[in-house]
Write a protein that holds these residues in place. Structure first.
Motif, PDB file in Angstrom:
ATOM      1  N   LEU A  34       0.891  -1.219  -0.018  1.00  0.00           N
ATOM      2  CA  LEU A  34       0.054   0.026  -0.006  1.00  0.00           C
ATOM      3  C   LEU A  34       0.941   1.410   0.027  1.00  0.00           C
ATOM      4  O   LEU A  34       0.767   2.355  -0.776  1.00  0.00           O
ATOM      5  CB  LEU A  34      -0.895   0.150   0.990  1.00  0.00           C
ATOM      6  CG  LEU A  34      -2.102  -0.989   1.408  1.00  0.00           C
ATOM      7  CD1 LEU A  34      -2.892  -0.998   2.559  1.00  0.00           C
ATOM      8  CD2 LEU A  34      -3.054  -0.831   0.131  1.00  0.00           C
ATOM      9  N   LEU A  35       1.977   1.364   0.957  1.00  0.00           N
ATOM     10  CA  LEU A  35       2.667   2.513   0.929  1.00  0.00           C
ATOM     11  C   LEU A  35       3.635   2.538  -0.357  1.00  0.00           C
ATOM     12  O   LEU A  35       3.577   3.844  -0.802  1.00  0.00           O
ATOM     13  CB  LEU A  35       3.616   2.217   2.185  1.00  0.00           C
ATOM     14  CG  LEU A  35       4.629   3.375   2.409  1.00  0.00           C
ATOM     15  CD1 LEU A  35       3.988   4.826   2.458  1.00  0.00           C
ATOM     16  CD2 LEU A  35       5.592   3.125   3.408  1.00  0.00           C
ATOM     17  N   ALA A  36       3.948   1.588  -0.769  1.00  0.00           N
ATOM     18  CA  ALA A  36       4.532   1.417  -2.279  1.00  0.00           C
ATOM     19  C   ALA A  36       3.957   2.083  -3.294  1.00  0.00           C
ATOM     20  O   ALA A  36       4.404   3.050  -4.359  1.00  0.00           O
ATOM     21  CB  ALA A  36       5.341   0.429  -2.666  1.00  0.00           C
ATOM     22  N   GLY A  37       2.649   1.736  -3.524  1.00  0.00           N
ATOM     23  CA  GLY A  37       1.661   2.286  -4.332  1.00  0.00           C
ATOM     24  C   GLY A  37       1.406   3.867  -4.274  1.00  0.00           C
ATOM     25  O   GLY A  37       1.146   4.458  -5.294  1.00  0.00           O
ATOM     26  N   ALA A  38       1.340   4.164  -3.111  1.00  0.00           N
ATOM     27  CA  ALA A  38       1.026   5.596  -2.633  1.00  0.00           C
ATOM     28  C   ALA A  38       2.037   6.388  -3.108  1.00  0.00           C
ATOM     29  O   ALA A  38       1.984   7.455  -3.664  1.00  0.00           O
ATOM     30  CB  ALA A  38       0.685   5.745  -1.135  1.00  0.00           C
ATOM     31  N   LEU A  39       3.382   6.092  -2.605  1.00  0.00           N
ATOM     32  CA  LEU A  39       4.425   6.728  -2.964  1.00  0.00           C
ATOM     33  C   LEU A  39       4.842   6.863  -4.607  1.00  0.00           C
ATOM     34  O   LEU A  39       5.013   8.061  -4.940  1.00  0.00           O
ATOM     35  CB  LEU A  39       5.686   6.351  -2.121  1.00  0.00           C
ATOM     36  CG  LEU A  39       5.530   6.539  -0.671  1.00  0.00           C
ATOM     37  CD1 LEU A  39       6.909   5.783   0.026  1.00  0.00           C
ATOM     38  CD2 LEU A  39       5.267   7.843  -0.252  1.00  0.00           C
ATOM     39  N   ALA A  40       4.295   5.840  -5.111  1.00  0.00           N
ATOM     40  CA  ALA A  40       4.706   5.685  -6.770  1.00  0.00           C
ATOM     41  C   ALA A  40       3.649   6.652  -7.311  1.00  0.00           C
ATOM     42  O   ALA A  40       4.185   7.569  -8.301  1.00  0.00           O
ATOM     43  CB  ALA A  40       4.548   4.398  -7.238  1.00  0.00           C
ATOM     44  N   ALA A  41       2.523   6.975  -6.930  1.00  0.00           N
ATOM     45  CA  ALA A  41       1.553   7.918  -7.229  1.00  0.00           C
ATOM     46  C   ALA A  41       1.914   9.325  -7.299  1.00  0.00           C
ATOM     47  O   ALA A  41       1.881   9.996  -8.186  1.00  0.00           O
ATOM     48  CB  ALA A  41       0.082   7.495  -6.931  1.00  0.00           C
ATOM     49  N   LEU A  42       2.372   9.363  -5.948  1.00  0.00           N
ATOM     50  CA  LEU A  42       2.547  10.764  -5.756  1.00  0.00           C
ATOM     51  C   LEU A  42       3.787  11.200  -6.378  1.00  0.00           C
ATOM     52  O   LEU A  42       3.820  12.350  -6.978  1.00  0.00           O
ATOM     53  CB  LEU A  42       3.112  10.907  -4.217  1.00  0.00           C
ATOM     54  CG  LEU A  42       1.750  10.653  -3.126  1.00  0.00           C
ATOM     55  CD1 LEU A  42       2.270  10.778  -1.663  1.00  0.00           C
ATOM     56  CD2 LEU A  42       0.661  11.651  -3.339  1.00  0.00           C
ATOM     57  N   ASP A  43       4.940  10.498  -6.662  1.00  0.00           N
ATOM     58  CA  ASP A  43       5.875  10.716  -7.385  1.00  0.00           C
ATOM     59  C   ASP A  43       5.562  11.091  -8.893  1.00  0.00           C
ATOM     60  O   ASP A  43       6.025  12.261  -9.276  1.00  0.00           O
ATOM     61  CB  ASP A  43       6.970   9.453  -7.395  1.00  0.00           C
ATOM     62  CG  ASP A  43       8.151   9.803  -8.015  1.00  0.00           C
ATOM     63  OD1 ASP A  43       8.883  10.934  -7.580  1.00  0.00           O
ATOM     64  OD2 ASP A  43       8.589   9.206  -9.166  1.00  0.00           O
TER      65      ASP A  43
END
Length: 161
Positions: A34-43
């Motif tokens: 979940l955290l990796a997906g959120a950070l990828a989207a933000l990037d």
């Protein structure tokens, strides 16, 4: 799977937004996804330095979301997972997290992306965690929703001519 009918959100104009991401620590493989997906989207939206805070569990998400919202963040992404067990604990934690995060958004005017999985079993959580073999990426979806709403609020606050 519940993803049927989900909108295809496009986010433009997110540069300069200050975003906080809160992630619970229970169920490490799910939470890491979940955290990796959120950070990828933000990037992808040009938000390269979000504030990331880890908390013990989903119950603790609202208080940290409120602190981020009150301290200059334009959007907050709350990530957690609660898996049903044999006691009413599931209902209490899910209700507290949902009600608390809703209250933060309404009381502060800062959008809160709801990335709290409420699942009957671990496989449902893994299917939504955005990891290899998952059918959905709810971390990415929560980040996208929070940022898209923050951009929409910017438009509402800026007089259109």
């Amino acid at each position: 799977m519940s993803g049927n009918g989900a909108p295809e959100l496009t986010v433009e104009g997110a540069q300069g937004l200050r975003v906080g991401v809160i992630a619970a620590q229970w169920h490490t493989p799910v939470m890491d996804g979940l955290l990796a997906g959120a950070l990828a989207a933000l990037d992808e939206f040009g938000i390269t330095e979000p504030t990331v805070v880890r908390v013990p569990g989903a119950f603790e998400l609202p208080v940290v979301a409120k602190a981020l919202a009150e301290n200059g963040h334009d959007a907050v992404v709350a990530l957690g997972v609660v898996i049903r067990g044999g006691t009413p604990h599931f209902e209490y934690v899910c209700a507290a997290a949902t009600d608390g995060l809703t209250r933060v958004a309404l009381d502060t005017g800062v959008p809160v992306g709801f990335g709290v999985l409420t699942c009957d079993d671990e496989q449902q959580a893994l299917d939504r965690a955005g990891i290899e073999g998952s059918k959905e990426d709810k971390g990415r979806e929560a980040a996208t929703a929070a940022v898209a709403t923050a951009v929409a609020l910017r438009k509402v606050a800026t007089p259109q001519r």
